[in-house]
Design a protein around this motif. Structure first.
Motif, PDB file in Angstrom:
ATOM      1  N   UNK A  15       0.851  -1.196   0.000  1.00  0.00           N
ATOM      2  CA  UNK A  15       0.000   0.000   0.000  1.00  0.00           C
ATOM      3  C   UNK A  15       0.889   1.250   0.000  1.00  0.00           C
ATOM      4  N   UNK A  16       0.501   2.246  -0.784  1.00  0.00           N
ATOM      5  CA  UNK A  16       1.374   3.400  -0.975  1.00  0.00           C
ATOM      6  C   UNK A  16       0.575   4.666  -1.200  1.00  0.00           C
ATOM      7  N   UNK A  17       1.214   5.777  -0.903  1.00  0.00           N
ATOM      8  CA  UNK A  17       0.687   7.084  -1.285  1.00  0.00           C
ATOM      9  C   UNK A  17       1.009   7.274  -2.764  1.00  0.00           C
ATOM     10  N   UNK A  18       0.307   8.192  -3.408  1.00  0.00           N
ATOM     11  CA  UNK A  18       0.508   8.422  -4.830  1.00  0.00           C
ATOM     12  C   UNK A  18       1.944   8.732  -5.199  1.00  0.00           C
ATOM     13  N   UNK A  54      -8.960   1.955  -1.982  1.00  0.00           N
ATOM     14  CA  UNK A  54      -9.455   2.998  -1.081  1.00  0.00           C
ATOM     15  C   UNK A  54      -8.253   3.664  -0.428  1.00  0.00           C
ATOM     16  N   UNK A  55      -8.488   4.897  -0.013  1.00  0.00           N
ATOM     17  CA  UNK A  55      -7.469   5.614   0.744  1.00  0.00           C
ATOM     18  C   UNK A  55      -7.602   5.187   2.194  1.00  0.00           C
ATOM     19  N   UNK A  56      -6.510   4.829   2.792  1.00  0.00           N
ATOM     20  CA  UNK A  56      -6.535   4.445   4.205  1.00  0.00           C
ATOM     21  C   UNK A  56      -6.789   5.676   5.064  1.00  0.00           C
ATOM     22  N   UNK A  57      -7.489   5.504   6.167  1.00  0.00           N
ATOM     23  CA  UNK A  57      -7.712   6.655   7.049  1.00  0.00           C
ATOM     24  C   UNK A  57      -6.376   7.194   7.566  1.00  0.00           C
ATOM     25  N   UNK A  58      -6.287   8.500   7.635  1.00  0.00           N
ATOM     26  CA  UNK A  58      -5.060   9.136   8.133  1.00  0.00           C
ATOM     27  C   UNK A  58      -4.966   8.963   9.639  1.00  0.00           C
ATOM     28  N   UNK A  59      -3.748   8.800  10.127  1.00  0.00           N
ATOM     29  CA  UNK A  59      -3.546   8.675  11.579  1.00  0.00           C
ATOM     30  C   UNK A  59      -3.951   9.963  12.275  1.00  0.00           C
ATOM     31  N   UNK A  65      -2.374  16.243   3.495  1.00  0.00           N
ATOM     32  CA  UNK A  65      -1.672  15.013   3.866  1.00  0.00           C
ATOM     33  C   UNK A  65      -1.766  13.994   2.727  1.00  0.00           C
ATOM     34  N   UNK A  66      -0.700  13.230   2.538  1.00  0.00           N
ATOM     35  CA  UNK A  66      -0.688  12.205   1.499  1.00  0.00           C
ATOM     36  C   UNK A  66      -1.719  11.127   1.822  1.00  0.00           C
ATOM     37  N   UNK A  67      -2.416  10.654   0.796  1.00  0.00           N
ATOM     38  CA  UNK A  67      -3.331   9.530   0.940  1.00  0.00           C
ATOM     39  C   UNK A  67      -2.558   8.255   0.633  1.00  0.00           C
ATOM     40  N   UNK A  68      -2.676   7.281   1.519  1.00  0.00           N
ATOM     41  CA  UNK A  68      -2.096   5.970   1.252  1.00  0.00           C
ATOM     42  C   UNK A  68      -3.229   5.063   0.793  1.00  0.00           C
ATOM     43  N   UNK A  69      -3.013   4.398  -0.352  1.00  0.00           N
ATOM     44  CA  UNK A  69      -4.051   3.565  -0.951  1.00  0.00           C
ATOM     45  C   UNK A  69      -3.766   2.092  -0.717  1.00  0.00           C
ATOM     46  N   UNK A  70      -4.870   1.338  -0.588  1.00  0.00           N
ATOM     47  CA  UNK A  70      -4.769  -0.112  -0.528  1.00  0.00           C
ATOM     48  C   UNK A  70      -5.801  -0.695  -1.490  1.00  0.00           C
TER      49      UNK A  70
END
Length: 183
Positions: A15-18, A54-59, A65-70
């Motif tokens: 899983x990664x940010x864009x 989907x974008x993982x919820x941010x901490x 903030x960067x969106x991390x996708x899974x």
């Protein structure tokens, strides 16, 4: 249709940010399936809209903030469907080969230098692939995922080996042409 599948593959690997995805893409999948950063970001949006990622919820919520996708189950299923589907090979299109064919009727002026430039580029790419092979695939690294990734890298090595041999041969042929054949 392959760019979304390339992105799904990369996101299933990690899983990664864009931005992180585009950097990883440039260092792996980008060797055989290129895409611009804009294309990747646009495709991330489509994949998210289609319910494949989907974008993982941010901490901690923060603006910009960067969106991390899974990858979601639907994305994994789509990738599995695409992987299993039959696909015919695409015809090879190469401007250099077309230019050589044209040289037969208009002359070879300037082409020999470009053949040498291509040979240098392919030699450098081959050296890079061989370095990756040595670094990432030492003896004994033979799990299923590693073997398949290595197989993709071997395709790159074999293609670059072909091009370096072919270009060397082409330059030998140029050396044997009579000056009037090169005009």
């Amino acid at each position: 249709m392959s760019l979304p599948h390339a992105i799904l593959t990369a996101l299933l690997e990690k899983p990664s940010a864009g931005l992180d995805l585009t950097r990883r893409f440039d260092k792996s999948i980008g060797y055989f399936w290129s895409a611009t950063h804009q294309q990747i970001y646009r495709e991330l949006g489509r994949l998210e809209t289609e319910g494949y990622i989907r974008a993982l919820p941010a901490e901690q919520p923060a603006r910009g903030q960067k969106k991390t996708y899974e990858v979601l189950p639907a994305g994994r299923a789509e990738l599995a469907r695409w992987t299993a589907a039959a696909q015919d090979p695409k015809p090879h299109r190469d401007a250099l080969l077309l230019r050589l064919r044209a040289a037969a009727v208009v002359g070879t002026a300037g082409l020999e230098d470009d053949l040498r430039r291509h040979l240098d580029l392919h030699r450098r790419q081959l050296a890079e692939y061989e370095e990756i092979e040595e670094r990432d695939f030492p003896p004994g690294k033979d799990g299923a995922e590693d073997r398949l990734r290595h197989l993709v890298l071997r395709a790159g090595i074999d293609l670059e080996t072909f091009w370096t041999r072919w270009l060397t041969h082409a330059l030998e042929e140029f050396a044997e042409l009579e000056p009037e054949e090169q005009a």
